[in-house]
Write a protein that holds these residues in place. Structure first.
Motif, short mmCIF file in Angstrom:
data_model
loop_
_atom_site.label_atom_id
_atom_site.label_comp_id
_atom_site.label_asym_id
_atom_site.label_seq_id
_atom_site.Cartn_x
_atom_site.Cartn_y
_atom_site.Cartn_z
N ASP A 61 0.73 -1.12 -0.04
CA ASP A 61 -0.06 -0.06 -0.12
C ASP A 61 0.90 1.27 -0.02
O ASP A 61 1.64 1.37 0.91
N GLN A 63 0.42 4.44 0.60
CA GLN A 63 0.10 5.14 1.76
C GLN A 63 0.75 4.76 3.19
O GLN A 63 1.43 5.48 3.67
N LEU A 98 -2.29 -3.91 7.73
CA LEU A 98 -3.53 -3.24 7.44
C LEU A 98 -4.49 -4.30 7.63
O LEU A 98 -4.57 -5.32 7.05
N PRO A 100 -8.45 -4.66 7.54
CA PRO A 100 -9.79 -4.16 7.12
C PRO A 100 -10.80 -4.27 8.26
O PRO A 100 -11.98 -3.55 7.97
N GLU A 105 -11.33 4.66 11.22
CA GLU A 105 -10.32 4.93 9.92
C GLU A 105 -9.08 5.15 10.53
O GLU A 105 -8.02 5.01 10.03
N GLU A 106 -8.88 5.62 11.76
CA GLU A 106 -7.54 6.06 12.32
C GLU A 106 -7.35 5.09 13.63
O GLU A 106 -6.31 5.37 14.39
N SER A 121 -3.52 -1.77 11.64
CA SER A 121 -4.43 -0.69 11.60
C SER A 121 -5.44 -0.77 10.53
O SER A 121 -4.91 -1.34 9.72
N LYS A 122 -6.56 -0.03 10.62
CA LYS A 122 -7.56 -0.14 9.38
C LYS A 122 -6.83 0.53 7.99
O LYS A 122 -6.88 -0.19 6.82
N THR A 123 -5.97 1.72 8.27
CA THR A 123 -5.57 2.46 7.19
C THR A 123 -4.18 3.14 7.56
O THR A 123 -3.95 2.72 8.44
#
Length: 556
Positions: A61, A63, A98, A100, A105-106, A121-123
């Protein structure tokens, strides 16, 4: 003799409480995280970063790579370690995954042992917030820009599950009354990131100066950036003309579009959204000076050289809307976030009341009065921005005359505007001046630099609750978070900005992030004592009042 069991019980209670407080103090010393995580379980041991430590990315990913790259770039100058990447090590690794299945989101989870740091983390934004937690657990020397020897780069063993209470966590800066260069804006953004803010509100246009380059209207910066001189002391529109004092020095400053793109990218890499503010219909003197045909009297105008609220505002006419739409089109191209702040505050109606153009416009469009005219103005701009895929935010005066359909309200004149907007099912950012205006005094004004007024201490901010009691549980969902504002009439240097913002911003960070039932001011101050050392290394000119108070209390 009957009192003896009661006395023993009393002693046991005192002993137990003392033990609890001592344990909490020990926890704060070992885990001085601000804002305080939702759940933290201490563990014995530590993870030590060394030259052989490697990173594992379980997701391809971009990001996430950006977030982790921030961490590796952070620690390399001070440690001398350039952490590499691997896919198959099971010890001395920092693993990012990550997930899901996480809800927020944080949201993030960290498990630190002597062999591994596991971050989920999710994102990527959640991973970045987790990295700020790890950063705060490392020695403050990690912030240095040169290799530092004789430091053990350890992170204490712990299990943390964390997510923000509010989705919007903002800090504002007025660069119009006084201008601050891009390098400082980047430093400001870095400090926001460190304490898990996610929004920077950049106030770019005002009566006292226009600070953003607009290619279609070059005079906004060739003319509008300049004021002939600047007020000295408390010189405002309320000051009698004979008593007004000025420094006699021309003042200027603006950001080129290239500089703005650079800052926007810098913020994006730190998972911070920038909301630009283009003031309308009031606070427009700098624009009117550049293009006087946009005002009711047609000028001549002068960029404001003192502070206050001025009667000259944008004339409500089609040429004004064409101008503003062209300006906003360029602003949209520079700022990719969904929100554009259009001001809407402190707009006197006196020019409109006596303006033939405005009165004719009202008659042609069946607008009953000047308050409804402001509502028309805001709603017309909103429709334009909505058509461009953006949404507006405005100060709570946009409630007057009827609120634009999809507008978000910033409640600054107390909490009433926020209550009214939430009851009408509009999103709200709480920023009431008694708690969230960082241009207020923070200590005895006789010993402090000149400020606009007020009295807003760290403890007062820490005690602020963004959700008004007047709202039902359903209405409370429209409160998206809180923001602090720094207006710069009396703040002319970057050092002074830092002094007014920190550590007050840390108190608001915890208001925005941590569940209210988990907050404790004394606990916060203990953790700040450790983070103050980090601010020292980062060369932040923060106010030290709460450290002095703590020292005095300890001495007693």
């Amino acid at each position: 003799m009957k009192l003896k069991p009661l006395f023993i019980y009393f002693l046991l209670t005192i002993t137990t409480l003392s033990s609890v407080f001592a344990q909490q103090s020990k926890t704060n010393d070992r885990y001085p995280i601000i804002p305080k995580p939702q759940n933290l379980i201490p563990r014995k041991g530590e993870f030590v970063i060394n030259a052989q430590t490697q990173i594992v990315l379980n997701n391809d990913d971009e990001q996430l790579k950006t977030a982790v790259g921030f961490f590796t770039d952070l620690i390399e100058p001070s440690t001398g370690f350039k952490l590499g990447y691997t896919s198959n090590k099971d010890k001395n690794v920092i693993v990012f995954t990550l997930d899901p299945g996480m809800k927020n989101e944080e949201e993030y989870r960290i498990a630190v042992s002597s062999k591994i740091i596991d971050v989920r983390s999710k994102t990527a934004a959640g991973a970045f917030r987790a990295i700020q937690t790890l950063r705060q657990l490392l020695p403050a020397a990690v912030e240095q820009k040169q290799v530092t020897s004789a430091v053990k780069w350890s992170i204490p063993a712990v299990v943390i599950s964390d997510n923000p209470r509010f989705d919007y966590r903002g800090l504002h800066l007025d660069v119009c009354r006084h201008f601050f260069p891009t390098e400082f804006i980047k430093k400001y953004i870095d400090l926001l990131a460190l304490f898990k803010f996610n929004t920077f509100h950049w106030h770019l246009t005002e009566d006292q100066g226009w600070r953003i380059e607009i290619k279609k209207y070059p005079k906004l910066t060739t003319v509008g950036q300049w004021r002939p001189e600047t007020a000295v002391g408390r010189t405002t529109t309320d000051t009698p003309i004979m008593d007004r004092k000025y420094d006699g020095q021309p003042y200027q400053g603006f950001y080129t579009q290239d500089e703005i793109r650079e800052v926007v990218k810098y913020a994006q890499d730190r998972f911070i959204t920038i909301i630009p503010e283009i003031e309308m219909p009031g606070h427009a003197l700098a624009a009117l000076t550049a293009y006087p045909e946009l005002g009711c009297t047609k000028g001549p105008y002068e960029v404001a050289k003192h502070w206050g609220v001025f009667n000259d505002v944008f004339c409500v006419q089609d040429t004004t809307f064409t101008f503003l739409q062209n300006v906003l089109t360029e602003v949209i191209d520079l700022f990719p976030g969904k929100y554009i702040h259009i001001g809407g505050d402190e707009c006197p109606k006196v020019r409109w009341e006596h303006c033939a153009h405005c009165q004719a416009f009202m008659k042609e469009n069946n607008i009953k009065d000047e308050h409804a005219l402001q509502s028309y103005f805001i709603q017309r701009i909103e429709k334009f921005l909505n058509a461009k895929g953006r949404q507006i935010i405005g100060w709570d005066e946009i409630l007057e005359g009827g609120l634009a359909p999809n507008a978000t309200v910033m409640s600054w004149r107390g909490i009433e505007g926020g209550i009214a907007a939430a009851k009408e099912k509009h999103d709200v950012i709480m920023t009431p001046s008694p708690y969230c205006y960082f241009d207020h005094y923070q200590a005895d004004r006789e010993k402090e630099p000149l400020a606009i007024g007020g009295f807003t201490t760290v403890e007062k901010i820490y005690g602020y609750e963004p959700v008004p009691e007047a709202l039902t549980r359903e209405e409370a969902k429209y409160i998206k978070g809180a923001q602090a504002n720094l207006w710069s009439e009396y703040i002319g240097t970057t050092e002074h900005v830092e002094y007014m913002v920190f550590p007050r911003a840390l108190a608001l960070a915890e208001v925005n992030w941590t569940k209210k039932e988990s907050k404790n001011y004394n606990d916060f101050v203990e953790r700040f004592q450790k983070q103050a050392k980090r601010l020292d290394v980062l060369n932040v000119n923060y106010a030290k009042h709460i450290l002095k108070t703590t020292s005095t209390t300890t001495a007693k």
